[in-house]
Design a protein around this motif. Structure first.
Motif: not given
Length: 280
Positions: A2-8, A18-22, A70-80
């Protein structure tokens, strides 16, 4: 995954993500147009406010962890949420990561040099595609961040060298060592500093850097991905920078980078030229 990044939405020199639900609002110099759906901008969880020094600060309306993944593009990224407004991912590079994976399907064991490699999205895509990577960035903090992303994406045991160095000085040493690479990836900043304070200016140093890189692949790379976000450059400029140096025949795909918005419109986010050897 599941993707957890979206540009609204974007507009009025800001973007809403929306990044990781935030729900985040960040400054955006390229958004010199009106917002598509103004109503959805209400009540963000955090807003980045830029100051005159090039830095800034976050204003929080909701408690957000210091870091999360977050999950994005079939990879995982640390967000800060950093003081410079970056969050650790550049979603506009997804197109290039897809290209890297397509190259990997050809079962070629390319050795790739990834410069100005930041938090390692392109490095992760290469490792996921079966390539080996030399990941170079002048910031130890960013190289450590990329290593964390490799671990999050279960790629930590793949063939990768993590290098903290000024890119030009590192390449000059690689030339002396007669090291060769088949793939080149670089997303140079407009301005930056090396690991020991060396100054990088894209208009002064990109030609020298490209000439040096050609020595590492005998002017005949298997592929090159060159992207940037600098004023004064365009997709055509980047293609000419590559085509004037690459001696082998191949295919160039040159375009603007963008992030798709929820409305279906495209958020402008830099430029890119992609070269693939042998394909006409």
């Amino acid at each position: 995954m599941k993707q957890s990044y979206e540009l609204l939405d974007s507009g009025d020199f800001s973007k809403l993500e929306i990044v990781g639900g935030y729900k985040l609002v960040r400054s955006s110099p390229s958004s010199a147009y009106g917002k598509e759906t103004p109503k959805i901008w209400n009540d963000p969880d955090a807003r980045y406010i830029k100051n005159d020094t090039g830095s800034g600060s976050w204003s929080f309306q909701k408690k957000i962890p210091e870091s999360f993944s977050i999950d994005f593009a079939n990879l995982k990224f640390k967000i800060k949420l950093t003081p410079f407004g970056h969050i650790g991912i550049f979603p506009e590079q997804k197109t290039n990561w897809d290209r890297i994976r397509e190259l990997g399907k050809k079962k070629e064991k390319f050795e790739v040099l990834n410069l100005f490699a930041y938090s390692g999205g392109s490095t992760l895509a290469c490792l996921d595609a079966g390539m080996s990577v030399c990941h170079v960035d002048a910031s130890k903090g960013m190289v450590d961040w990329a290593r964390e992303n490799a671990a999050l994406s279960s790629l930590a045991d793949k063939p990768v060298r993590w290098i903290v160095d000024d890119v030009l000085k590192f390449i000059q040493r690689e030339i002396k060592r007669k090291k060769k690479y088949q793939g080149l990836i670089l997303d140079p900043p407009s301005f930056g500093r090396g690991s020991k304070g060396e100054v990088w200016k894209i208009e002064d140093h990109l030609p020298e850097l490209m000439d040096a890189l050609m020595e590492l692949c005998d002017h005949s790379p298997e592929f090159v991905i060159l992207s940037c976000h600098s004023q004064g450059y365009s997709p055509l400029t980047l293609e000419r920078i590559l085509s004037s140096r690459i001696k082998s025949k191949g295919h160039y795909h040159t375009d603007e980078l963008y992030i798709p918005e929820k409305s279906g419109k495209k958020y402008p986010s830099g430029f890119c030229s992609f070269f693939e050897k042998g394909r006409q």
